[in-house]
Design a protein around this motif. Structure first.
Motif, PDB file in Angstrom:
ATOM      1  N   UNK A  10       7.776   2.165  15.595  1.00  0.00           N
ATOM      2  CA  UNK A  10       8.580   1.894  16.783  1.00  0.00           C
ATOM      3  C   UNK A  10      10.019   2.356  16.554  1.00  0.00           C
ATOM      4  N   UNK A  11      10.424   3.422  17.256  1.00  0.00           N
ATOM      5  CA  UNK A  11      11.747   3.999  17.018  1.00  0.00           C
ATOM      6  C   UNK A  11      12.879   3.052  17.408  1.00  0.00           C
ATOM      7  N   UNK A  12      12.596   2.016  18.210  1.00  0.00           N
ATOM      8  CA  UNK A  12      13.634   1.052  18.570  1.00  0.00           C
ATOM      9  C   UNK A  12      14.105   0.250  17.359  1.00  0.00           C
ATOM     10  N   UNK A  13      13.293   0.225  16.306  1.00  0.00           N
ATOM     11  CA  UNK A  13      13.657  -0.521  15.101  1.00  0.00           C
ATOM     12  C   UNK A  13      14.113   0.392  13.956  1.00  0.00           C
ATOM     13  N   UNK A  14      14.265   1.666  14.242  1.00  0.00           N
ATOM     14  CA  UNK A  14      14.559   2.620  13.162  1.00  0.00           C
ATOM     15  C   UNK A  14      15.881   2.323  12.464  1.00  0.00           C
ATOM     16  N   UNK A  15      16.895   1.935  13.219  1.00  0.00           N
ATOM     17  CA  UNK A  15      18.206   1.675  12.621  1.00  0.00           C
ATOM     18  C   UNK A  15      18.167   0.552  11.601  1.00  0.00           C
ATOM     19  N   UNK A  36     -13.172  -5.474  14.425  1.00  0.00           N
ATOM     20  CA  UNK A  36     -12.324  -6.562  14.928  1.00  0.00           C
ATOM     21  C   UNK A  36     -11.468  -7.165  13.834  1.00  0.00           C
ATOM     22  N   UNK A  37     -12.021  -7.282  12.621  1.00  0.00           N
ATOM     23  CA  UNK A  37     -11.259  -7.894  11.538  1.00  0.00           C
ATOM     24  C   UNK A  37     -10.046  -7.046  11.164  1.00  0.00           C
ATOM     25  N   UNK A  38     -10.203  -5.702  11.200  1.00  0.00           N
ATOM     26  CA  UNK A  38      -9.062  -4.838  10.907  1.00  0.00           C
ATOM     27  C   UNK A  38      -8.033  -4.877  12.034  1.00  0.00           C
ATOM     28  N   UNK A  39      -8.503  -4.929  13.267  1.00  0.00           N
ATOM     29  CA  UNK A  39      -7.589  -5.028  14.402  1.00  0.00           C
ATOM     30  C   UNK A  39      -6.760  -6.305  14.309  1.00  0.00           C
ATOM     31  N   UNK A  40      -7.393  -7.403  13.881  1.00  0.00           N
ATOM     32  CA  UNK A  40      -6.678  -8.667  13.729  1.00  0.00           C
ATOM     33  C   UNK A  40      -5.640  -8.571  12.618  1.00  0.00           C
ATOM     34  N   UNK A  41      -5.975  -7.874  11.522  1.00  0.00           N
ATOM     35  CA  UNK A  41      -5.002  -7.707  10.434  1.00  0.00           C
ATOM     36  C   UNK A  41      -3.777  -6.939  10.911  1.00  0.00           C
ATOM     37  N   UNK A  42      -3.995  -5.863  11.674  1.00  0.00           N
ATOM     38  CA  UNK A  42      -2.879  -5.079  12.196  1.00  0.00           C
ATOM     39  C   UNK A  42      -1.989  -5.945  13.090  1.00  0.00           C
ATOM     40  N   UNK A  43      -2.614  -6.767  13.933  1.00  0.00           N
ATOM     41  CA  UNK A  43      -1.843  -7.659  14.800  1.00  0.00           C
ATOM     42  C   UNK A  43      -1.034  -8.662  13.981  1.00  0.00           C
ATOM     43  N   UNK A  44      -1.642  -9.221  12.933  1.00  0.00           N
ATOM     44  CA  UNK A  44      -0.950 -10.169  12.062  1.00  0.00           C
ATOM     45  C   UNK A  44       0.248  -9.513  11.390  1.00  0.00           C
ATOM     46  N   UNK A  45       0.024  -8.331  10.800  1.00  0.00           N
ATOM     47  CA  UNK A  45       1.117  -7.647  10.104  1.00  0.00           C
ATOM     48  C   UNK A  45       2.246  -7.301  11.062  1.00  0.00           C
ATOM     49  N   UNK A  46       1.904  -6.883  12.268  1.00  0.00           N
ATOM     50  CA  UNK A  46       2.939  -6.566  13.251  1.00  0.00           C
ATOM     51  C   UNK A  46       3.762  -7.807  13.590  1.00  0.00           C
ATOM     52  N   UNK A  47       3.091  -8.927  13.794  1.00  0.00           N
ATOM     53  CA  UNK A  47       3.788 -10.151  14.160  1.00  0.00           C
ATOM     54  C   UNK A  47       4.781 -10.567  13.083  1.00  0.00           C
ATOM     55  N   UNK A  48       4.342 -10.554  11.827  1.00  0.00           N
ATOM     56  CA  UNK A  48       5.207 -10.969  10.719  1.00  0.00           C
ATOM     57  C   UNK A  48       6.340  -9.970  10.512  1.00  0.00           C
ATOM     58  N   UNK A  49       6.025  -8.697  10.543  1.00  0.00           N
ATOM     59  CA  UNK A  49       7.034  -7.684  10.259  1.00  0.00           C
ATOM     60  C   UNK A  49       8.082  -7.587  11.363  1.00  0.00           C
ATOM     61  N   UNK A  50       7.686  -7.693  12.613  1.00  0.00           N
ATOM     62  CA  UNK A  50       8.664  -7.661  13.701  1.00  0.00           C
ATOM     63  C   UNK A  50       9.612  -8.850  13.580  1.00  0.00           C
ATOM     64  N   UNK A  51       9.080 -10.016  13.249  1.00  0.00           N
ATOM     65  CA  UNK A  51       9.936 -11.188  13.044  1.00  0.00           C
ATOM     66  C   UNK A  51      10.916 -10.946  11.899  1.00  0.00           C
ATOM     67  N   UNK A  52      10.418 -10.340  10.809  1.00  0.00           N
ATOM     68  CA  UNK A  52      11.277 -10.060   9.656  1.00  0.00           C
ATOM     69  C   UNK A  52      12.370  -9.047  10.007  1.00  0.00           C
ATOM     70  N   UNK A  53      12.019  -8.024  10.782  1.00  0.00           N
ATOM     71  CA  UNK A  53      13.003  -7.012  11.176  1.00  0.00           C
ATOM     72  C   UNK A  53      14.079  -7.637  12.052  1.00  0.00           C
ATOM     73  N   UNK A  54      13.668  -8.481  12.988  1.00  0.00           N
ATOM     74  CA  UNK A  54      14.654  -9.134  13.860  1.00  0.00           C
ATOM     75  C   UNK A  54      15.564 -10.056  13.056  1.00  0.00           C
ATOM     76  N   UNK A  55      15.008 -10.739  12.065  1.00  0.00           N
ATOM     77  CA  UNK A  55      15.835 -11.592  11.209  1.00  0.00           C
ATOM     78  C   UNK A  55      16.843 -10.750  10.426  1.00  0.00           C
TER      79      UNK A  55
END
Length: 520
Positions: free
Chosen positions: A454-459, A494-513
């Motif tokens: 996501x280029x919005x988080x590149x900076x 489905x299990x891999x799709x869920x992992x991708x969703x989990x990683x995105x959720x945690x990482x986006x929160x970490x980037x915003x922090x």
């Protein structure tokens, strides 16, 4: 000159009755263009000229027409750009003349005066050289094989175009430098629709490895860099950018046998004492410098250097045959700088022919001050291999899909050193792009082997600096390791799709922090 008188005695000198000039026919250009240069060896030969010219930076640029302005996606040319001393009009004429360079400085990599022409015309039907020096304006010459075969006609390039081309690459060329341009490249014309990315990735991988190996002593020095880029020929945007890293064929961390490396002195008739530095690689090493530079049977033996440039990477030069149990044996030899009748460098600088005097010298080679012979080294290298083969304690890591575009070359090299690669698999690439949801840091294109960030988080990963195609190495390395298993599956479950969703959720929160901390 007295007339020849017949005699029954052997004539040690052939008698002559005069002389005449026989200039080369224009058809000799055909033989020049069929010297058997491989693509990587040809580019290396051009970079040799850059090194001789004192260049600190060399850029190999693949010019790509992406088809966005009409037409098909294709490669249209290649440039080698350097910031060396450059050439004036007279120097250009000499450089473009076959065998035109009469003398080389001590330590120069050039030797025969044919490399620029033979290397280039082995792959392209048009060779253009544009150059400028600190004291002379930009000038250029062009060989077209059709003209050269007819009457050796070399074109003078328009002066305004020369200056425009130099200005286009003013990030590399300052007050002086040279651009070698290839057009009508025969291999590029064979790329079928939709295969440009695959061709580029394979070609650049091979080129990186070849240059990293054969120029490793230069690349290891401060202040000398070689970069490979893919450039949009219309927009000048860099579609890929890789810095070439040195690949030291003796770059193990711990030797495979105590007491090595050892230095031997070989008395070679016609040359004098030749120094041999013998190494024993650690068995089963995963390093690219051991396994990633070609079949082990071909990479054992002698590594011959001329003026710090590797000119032969393995082989026994008819002193013995390659054997599986000698895979750990590599010997470094610096060739004598002065011309001699024992070691003969090939025109392509990809091998050395030796006379039997070298083999006789090996038979008498010793570690100075000891009785340790070169034959004992060969035996001990073989013993090390056999002893390791009896042990079965090696931890084997699972093979991975290879890393591709967007990953920093140093990281990519480490990944290849540490993890076996799945041969023939398309690599995983990373690009910054538009992602539909701000709740996603990345998306996965399983079919294209692509991770879109996501280029919005590149900076957040570049600290406000302008990022290049290989930026954010920590993020990309982590995602590469996390996602590799998914790319190995035929389809995403489905299990891999869920992992991708989990990683995105945690990482986006970490980037915003992280961004919030930066604002405080």
């Amino acid at each position: 000159m007295p007339p020849y008188q017949p005699s029954s005695d052997w004539q040690f000198d052939v008698p002559t009755s005069g002389s005449k000039q026989l200039p080369p026919a224009a058809r000799s250009f055909e033989s020049l263009a069929h010297q058997g240069y491989g693509f990587e060896a040809a580019i290396a030969d051009l970079i040799d000229n850059s090194i001789d010219a004192g260049a600190r930076n060399v850029v190999v640029s693949f010019l790509r027409d992406t088809g966005e302005r009409g037409g098909r996606d294709r490669l249209v040319g290649l440039l080698v750009v350097d910031d060396g001393g450059g050439m004036d009009e007279e120097g250009l004429d000499t450089a473009m003349t076959v065998g035109g360079r009469a003398a080389y400085a001590d330590g120069a990599l050039g030797r025969f005066g044919a490399g620029l022409k033979a290397a280039s015309l082995s792959h392209a039907d048009s060779l253009t050289v544009v150059s400028r020096t600190r004291r002379s304006p930009s000038a250029g010459r062009r060989w077209l094989t059709a003209h050269a075969r007819a009457d050796f006609t070399c074109d003078i390039v328009d002066a305004v175009y020369c200056q425009n081309l130099v200005d286009r690459y003013d990030g590399v060329i300052g007050w002086h430098g040279t651009i070698v341009r290839w057009d009508e490249i025969r291999a590029f014309e064979t790329i079928t629709a939709g295969q440009t990315d695959r061709y580029l990735n394979d070609a650049i991988e091979r080129l990186e490895t070849h240059l990293g190996l054969y120029l490793h002593r230069f690349l290891a020095r401060e202040g000398f860099n070689v970069d490979i880029v893919v450039e949009d020929v219309h927009t000048r945007e860099e579609l890929d950018h890789r810095g070439v890293e040195p690949i030291d064929p003796f770059g193990y961390r711990v030797p495979g046998r105590a007491g090595y490396p050892r230095t031997y002195a070989a008395p070679v008739e016609g040359v004098g004492e030749v120094t041999l530095t013998a190494h024993v690689w650690p068995p089963k090493s995963p390093l690219v410098a051991f396994r990633g530079i070609g079949p082990l049977a071909e990479r054992q033996g002698f590594y011959l250097y001329r003026n710090d440039r590797l000119v032969q990477a393995g082989g026994w030069n008819d002193t013995r045959s390659p054997e599986g149990h000698l895979a750990l044996a590599r010997i470094s030899v610096d060739l004598p700088p002065e011309p001699n009748d024992v070691f003969a460098l090939t025109v392509k600088k990809d091998g050395v022919q030796v006379t039997p005097a070298f083999a006789r010298g090996l038979e008498r080679a010793r570690v100075p001050g000891t009785d340790h012979t070169f034959a004992e080294y060969v035996r001990e290298a073989a013993e090390t291999y056999r002893e390791a083969a009896k042990r079965n304690t090696e931890v084997k890591r699972a093979a991975v899909v290879p890393p591709g575009k967007g990953i920093d070359p140093k990281v990519k090299r480490t990944l290849r050193d540490e993890l076996p690669q799945l041969e023939g698999d398309d690599p995983v690439s990373f690009v910054w792009g538009r992602v539909d949801s701000p709740e996603l840091l990345f998306t996965v294109d399983h079919k294209e082997r692509l991770v879109v960030l996501n280029k919005d988080y590149r900076n957040a990963f570049n600290g406000g600096r302008r990022g290049g195609s290989n930026d954010a190495p920590v993020l990309k390395s982590l995602l590469y390791l996390m996602l590799n298993e998914i790319f190995q599956k035929e389809r995403v479950r489905a299990v891999q799709t869920d992992k991708v969703a989990l990683w995105n959720s945690v990482l986006v929160t970490a980037v915003r922090a992280e961004l919030a901390r930066a604002e405080d």
